[in-house]
Motif scaffolding. Sequence first.
Motif, mmCIF file in Angstrom:
data_model
loop_
_atom_site.group_PDB
_atom_site.id
_atom_site.type_symbol
_atom_site.label_atom_id
_atom_site.label_comp_id
_atom_site.label_asym_id
_atom_site.label_seq_id
_atom_site.Cartn_x
_atom_site.Cartn_y
_atom_site.Cartn_z
ATOM 1 N N ALA A 94 0.821 -1.215 0.000
ATOM 2 C CA ALA A 94 0.000 0.000 0.000
ATOM 3 C C ALA A 94 0.852 1.260 0.000
ATOM 4 N N GLU A 95 1.956 1.247 0.764
ATOM 5 C CA GLU A 95 2.759 2.453 0.912
ATOM 6 C C GLU A 95 3.797 2.614 -0.194
ATOM 7 N N ASN A 96 4.348 1.510 -0.671
ATOM 8 C CA ASN A 96 5.463 1.599 -1.613
ATOM 9 C C ASN A 96 5.195 0.970 -2.977
ATOM 10 N N GLY A 97 4.091 0.247 -3.118
ATOM 11 C CA GLY A 97 3.810 -0.424 -4.383
ATOM 12 C C GLY A 97 3.605 0.549 -5.531
ATOM 13 N N LYS A 98 4.128 0.174 -6.691
ATOM 14 C CA LYS A 98 3.981 0.999 -7.886
ATOM 15 C C LYS A 98 3.116 0.267 -8.902
ATOM 16 N N LYS A 99 2.204 1.003 -9.514
ATOM 17 C CA LYS A 99 1.259 0.388 -10.450
ATOM 18 C C LYS A 99 1.950 -0.241 -11.652
ATOM 19 N N ASP A 100 3.098 0.323 -12.060
ATOM 20 C CA ASP A 100 3.750 -0.199 -13.260
ATOM 21 C C ASP A 100 4.629 -1.416 -12.976
ATOM 22 N N GLN A 101 4.854 -1.749 -11.701
ATOM 23 C CA GLN A 101 5.654 -2.928 -11.346
ATOM 24 C C GLN A 101 4.728 -4.143 -11.190
ATOM 25 N N VAL A 102 4.052 -4.489 -12.279
ATOM 26 C CA VAL A 102 2.994 -5.498 -12.192
ATOM 27 C C VAL A 102 3.548 -6.890 -11.889
ATOM 28 N N ALA A 103 4.702 -7.231 -12.450
ATOM 29 C CA ALA A 103 5.244 -8.582 -12.267
ATOM 30 C C ALA A 103 5.612 -8.829 -10.810
ATOM 31 N N GLN A 104 6.260 -7.855 -10.168
ATOM 32 C CA GLN A 104 6.631 -8.027 -8.771
ATOM 33 C C GLN A 104 5.401 -8.091 -7.871
ATOM 34 N N LEU A 105 4.405 -7.289 -8.160
ATOM 35 C CA LEU A 105 3.166 -7.351 -7.379
ATOM 36 C C LEU A 105 2.490 -8.712 -7.537
ATOM 37 N N ASP A 106 2.518 -9.233 -8.755
ATOM 38 C CA ASP A 106 1.924 -10.555 -8.996
ATOM 39 C C ASP A 106 2.665 -11.636 -8.211
ATOM 40 N N ASP A 107 3.997 -11.552 -8.170
ATOM 41 C CA ASP A 107 4.784 -12.541 -7.422
ATOM 42 C C ASP A 107 4.450 -12.490 -5.937
ATOM 43 N N ILE A 108 4.300 -11.299 -5.396
ATOM 44 C CA ILE A 108 3.964 -11.152 -3.973
ATOM 45 C C ILE A 108 2.604 -11.763 -3.679
ATOM 46 N N VAL A 109 1.638 -11.495 -4.547
ATOM 47 C CA VAL A 109 0.291 -12.026 -4.337
ATOM 48 C C VAL A 109 0.274 -13.539 -4.474
ATOM 49 N N ASP A 110 0.996 -14.069 -5.473
ATOM 50 C CA ASP A 110 1.001 -15.517 -5.703
ATOM 51 C C ASP A 110 1.498 -16.270 -4.482
ATOM 52 N N ILE A 111 2.616 -15.842 -3.904
ATOM 53 C CA ILE A 111 3.153 -16.567 -2.746
ATOM 54 C C ILE A 111 2.305 -16.294 -1.506
ATOM 55 N N SER A 112 1.763 -15.100 -1.385
ATOM 56 C CA SER A 112 0.915 -14.787 -0.231
ATOM 57 C C SER A 112 -0.376 -15.596 -0.251
ATOM 58 N N ASP A 113 -0.848 -15.930 -1.444
ATOM 59 C CA ASP A 113 -2.063 -16.752 -1.555
ATOM 60 C C ASP A 113 -1.863 -18.149 -0.969
ATOM 61 N N GLU A 114 -0.619 -18.594 -0.849
ATOM 62 C CA GLU A 114 -0.351 -19.925 -0.302
ATOM 63 C C GLU A 114 -0.360 -19.951 1.225
ATOM 64 N N ILE A 115 -0.339 -18.788 1.852
ATOM 65 C CA ILE A 115 -0.250 -18.751 3.318
ATOM 66 C C ILE A 115 -1.538 -19.237 3.964
ATOM 67 N N SER A 116 -2.680 -18.733 3.517
ATOM 68 C CA SER A 116 -3.949 -19.129 4.146
ATOM 69 C C SER A 116 -4.224 -20.629 4.042
ATOM 70 N N PRO A 117 -4.066 -21.271 2.866
ATOM 71 C CA PRO A 117 -4.260 -22.728 2.824
ATOM 72 C C PRO A 117 -3.300 -23.484 3.732
ATOM 73 N N SER A 118 -2.067 -22.992 3.854
ATOM 74 C CA SER A 118 -1.104 -23.659 4.744
ATOM 75 C C SER A 118 -1.511 -23.499 6.200
ATOM 76 N N VAL A 119 -2.044 -22.334 6.553
ATOM 77 C CA VAL A 119 -2.568 -22.128 7.908
ATOM 78 C C VAL A 119 -3.732 -23.067 8.167
ATOM 79 N N ASP A 120 -4.609 -23.225 7.183
ATOM 80 C CA ASP A 120 -5.761 -24.128 7.347
ATOM 81 C C ASP A 120 -5.301 -25.565 7.582
ATOM 82 N N ASP A 121 -4.289 -25.993 6.844
ATOM 83 C CA ASP A 121 -3.768 -27.356 7.037
ATOM 84 C C ASP A 121 -3.247 -27.542 8.456
ATOM 85 N N LEU A 122 -2.528 -26.551 8.952
ATOM 86 C CA LEU A 122 -2.016 -26.644 10.318
ATOM 87 C C LEU A 122 -3.148 -26.626 11.325
#
Length: 397
Positions: free
Chosen positions: A263-291
């Motif tokens: 929110a504070e530092n993200g840039k709209k034109d850095q789409v690939a890096q934002l996508d990478d952050i979201v992709d790996i972050s999406d794996e956290i909730s399912p892993s929490v559910d498994d635990l």
Amino acid sequence: MASAAAPTAAVPTVVPPLEQLRRLAVELRLLLPGLRVGEAQETTKEFNPETFWRKLNEAAVNVAREATTLTEVFSRVPLPSPQETKRFCEQVHAAIKAITAVYYSLPKDRGITLRKLVRNATLDIVGGMAQLVDVLFITPGQSPDSSDLISYNSVWTACQQVPRIPKDNKAAALSMLTKSVDLVKDAHEEMEQAMEECDPYCGLLNDTEDNSDSHSDEEDDRLGFPNNRDLYWSEEDQELIIPCLALVRASKACLKKIRISVAENGKKDQVAQLDDIVDISDEISPSVDDLALSIYPPMCHLTVRINSAKLVSVLKKALEITKASHVTPQPEDSWIPLLINAVDQCMNRIKELTQSELELENEAIPHCLGIFSSSCSQSQPVDIVIYPCFLLPPPGR
């Protein structure tokens, strides 16, 4: 003079209204697989965001209007004529094709996360319309009942959500990260509530408990009724849950800090890096559910250890990707090492509490292999493949 017989004009086949509805539902469902994996259409035209969002909103409004019309005309008698039905079906099909065409016009370079949100909204609309047509086909000529209204409302609600879709990849990333934070927060609260009540299955097994006087433990085991060790935590279980809760709490903190950084530092034109952050972050909730699921009795400490290690791996990867991206302008920022250290402490404690079971498991494998090898004939060699799924390193390694 013999006159030539006039050719017989072909009589157009009249398709009954309900059959037209059935065919329309089939055609709509055939669009769904392509939408799920659909690639953006290549074009030489320069992408205009304002034009895209205007067309998408207009297409959604048109779909909602056609859904209303179709529901009205097929919820009363007499049903429309075959010719009228053909016109209604063609209008619905054209409206659906129009909104899918708008989705396909969104290029990948606008961001994968943004495309996923638009795709999911489009899938909800197309799937909802197919369901509505199915319901009207099954119960034609009746006043709208609950199933009709639910199906209609699902289409209408999906169309209403279109104007609320984030308009750029940064906003889309923040939306997805917020969703992940909320999911992990819910899982953490459920785990804490279960611990406070010291009764993970509170209220679910009252009938079994009421009849406990009439069954002995042996009878319960034979009949499949759960016993105390299946319903409640031992002291060892409760001790192990404490670092597991701390690990889930650290997961929530990681997601919150990642979201704040975007929110504070993200840039709209850095789409690939934002996508990478979201992709790996999406794996956290399912892993929490498994635990979270693995801590419910009867608890297998080795399963808890494995699920904890999986969650720790995902968290560290998410933090490393965030640290290497533009949303962390100062890689030496103290919050990332602090969170990594907190995660490591939780995992080390979980390893300590599960080490005895791990050693028992390791001792059991050679014993089982010895029994197996002695039972095999030497004249018939057998290839043995061992999958040491529980062989995790001891604490400190």
